[in-house]
Design an enzyme around this catalytic site. Structure first.
Site, PDB file in Angstrom:
ATOM      1  N   GLU A 157       0.779  -1.019   0.235  1.00  0.00           N
ATOM      2  CA  GLU A 157       0.155   0.172   0.136  1.00  0.00           C
ATOM      3  C   GLU A 157       0.807   1.044   0.100  1.00  0.00           C
ATOM      4  O   GLU A 157       0.894   2.071   1.083  1.00  0.00           O
ATOM      5  CB  GLU A 157      -0.854   0.096   1.184  1.00  0.00           C
ATOM      6  CG  GLU A 157      -1.877  -1.280   1.084  1.00  0.00           C
ATOM      7  CD  GLU A 157      -2.989  -1.200   1.944  1.00  0.00           C
ATOM      8  OE1 GLU A 157      -3.022  -0.383   3.003  1.00  0.00           O
ATOM      9  OE2 GLU A 157      -3.980  -2.178   1.818  1.00  0.00           O
ATOM     10  N   GLU A 272      -5.989 -10.044  -2.510  1.00  0.00           N
ATOM     11  CA  GLU A 272      -6.574 -10.224  -1.276  1.00  0.00           C
ATOM     12  C   GLU A 272      -8.051 -10.030  -1.798  1.00  0.00           C
ATOM     13  O   GLU A 272      -8.939  -9.096  -1.597  1.00  0.00           O
ATOM     14  CB  GLU A 272      -6.111  -9.066  -0.332  1.00  0.00           C
ATOM     15  CG  GLU A 272      -4.809  -9.015  -0.114  1.00  0.00           C
ATOM     16  CD  GLU A 272      -4.501  -7.731   0.844  1.00  0.00           C
ATOM     17  OE1 GLU A 272      -5.343  -7.136   1.336  1.00  0.00           O
ATOM     18  OE2 GLU A 272      -3.281  -7.439   1.130  1.00  0.00           O
TER      19      GLU A 272
END
Ligand code: XIL
Length: 368
Positions: A157, A272
């Site tokens: 991220e 994910e």
């Protein structure tokens, strides 16, 4: 007319029409690694260590369904070294031990993620931008799990197109070391385990809205820059946290995006996958259909990309899903006995009672 890769990237930004068109760069580039052309991507599941030895229905599904496991959160820096210098390897040891016993692969997750970096490390970085802090953390894990953990999310991220400095998120690492921390982290990881497959991983890259579109473009720019300077980056993780309220899957754009990534010479993975519902008042059948349809729209384009090596769901059962902590909260449904399956967000392959849902059937068609 000479068309550079940069022109193509710019075209993606300014002309959404172009995003769905076959890429000129792809036509000119050598074919991406052919290794995945004839087989389905691997199926991975994010796990919690205490699920693995329980002998429960949940463990049985993990054992039966997947080839790859990833710690859902027990592999983060804050879980490994909450107190400076006092490393705890029990979770990674449990996960790699289970993988060895059951013949599965392991992905480490994640070496650097601002949200799960211990406060002492953030304080140290802020006071003194000394890379040995990062190096020591990596040296605590990579050599120990060499061979047992075949791939690592090195940086998690790092993109922020809304508030970031030139598209890179302002976080503890960026403030201390500048945008360069991403390349440095990959180089450091590579020096400690030259065999490991190294990844960067990010979210909001697959849906049809302006934020996801800007983030796709930023990811392409980042990967282009990293590869241009020879950084050891081997794969890009595309988180599949689909939020049904944020628009449909941007199929044409995702197809072009994954193809461009492959052209830069990296593998890709859906890392994910889960679905946050937007219509919990609807019938169970409708809700499960919406979840399965979104999954199918993503997998249909992603699994057609031969550089896609794996699809990982962020959990296996609605009974234990981080989405139950999102609004509206469903903790009461989770605590019921038996679990109130309808009261839970239904964004994973199995419901709270481990009944396979249409999402599981969709996965079965696309993954190994
Ligand atoms: C989440 C876990 O699922 C939660 O249980 C934990 O409390 C927070 O982290 N992006 C990531 C994952 O890369 O590590 C996050 O996992 C979900 C968002």
């Amino acid at each position: 007319m000479h068309v550079s890769r940069r022109d193509i990237l710019t075209g993606l930004a300014i002309c959404p029409m172009m995003a769905g068109m076959p890429s000129i760069a792809r036509a000119m580039a050598p074919p991406a690694s052919p290794k995945n052309s004839s087989r389905k991507p691997l199926f991975g599941i994010a796990v919690r260590p205490d699920q693995l030895f329980s002998g429960s229905d949940l463990e049985a599904a993990i054992r039966r369904d997947c080839q790859l496991i990833v710690p859902e959160y027990h592999g983060q820096w804050s879980a490994v070294e909450w107190v400076r210098g006092e490393s705890y390897h029990g979770n990674y040891d449990a996960i790699t031990g289970y993988a060895r016993a059951t013949g599965k692969m392991v992905r480490g997750h994640a070496l650097l993620w601002d949200q799960m970096t211990p406060q002492w490390a953030k304080d140290e970085m802020a006071a003194d931008a000394d890379w040995s802090l990062i190096r020591n953390h990596f040296a605590d894990l990579l050599p120990r799990y060499r061979g047992a953990i075949g791939e690592w999310v090195v940086v998690n991220e790092m993109i922020d197109t809304e508030n970031g400095a030139s598209g890179i998120r302002r976080n503890a690492f960026q403030r201390a070391f500048g945008n360069d921390y991403i390349a440095r982290a990959l180089e450091t990881a590579h020096s400690l385990d030259p065999e490991a497959k190294l990844m960067i991983n990010d979210y909001s890259l697959v849906q049809d809205n302006p934020v996801d579109a800007a983030r796709r473009l930023m990811m392409l720019k980042l990967v282009e820059e990293l590869k241009a300077r020879g950084t050891p980056l081997h794969a890009v993780g595309v988180q599949g946290h689909i939020e049904l309220a944020k628009g449909p899957i941007a199929q044409d754009e995702v197809r072009a995006f994954l193809a461009e990534l492959a052209d830069f010479g990296v593998d890709v993975a859906i890392t994910e996958l889960d679905v946050l519902e937007s219509d919990r008042g609807a019938s169970i059948e409708a809700r499960d259909r919406h979840v399965a349809e979104a999954t199918e729209r993503l997998l249909d384009v992603a699994c057609a990309e031969r550089a896609l090596t794996s699809v990982t769901t962020w959990g296996v059962s609605d009974r234990l899903s981080w989405l139950q902590e999102r609004e509206p909260p469903t903790r009461e449904a989770q605590a019921c006995s038996p679990v109130d399956c309808a009261g839970l967000n239904r964004g994973l392959p199995y419901d709270g009672a481990m009944q396979a849902k249409p999402m599981r059937e969709v996965l079965g068609r696309y993954v190994a």
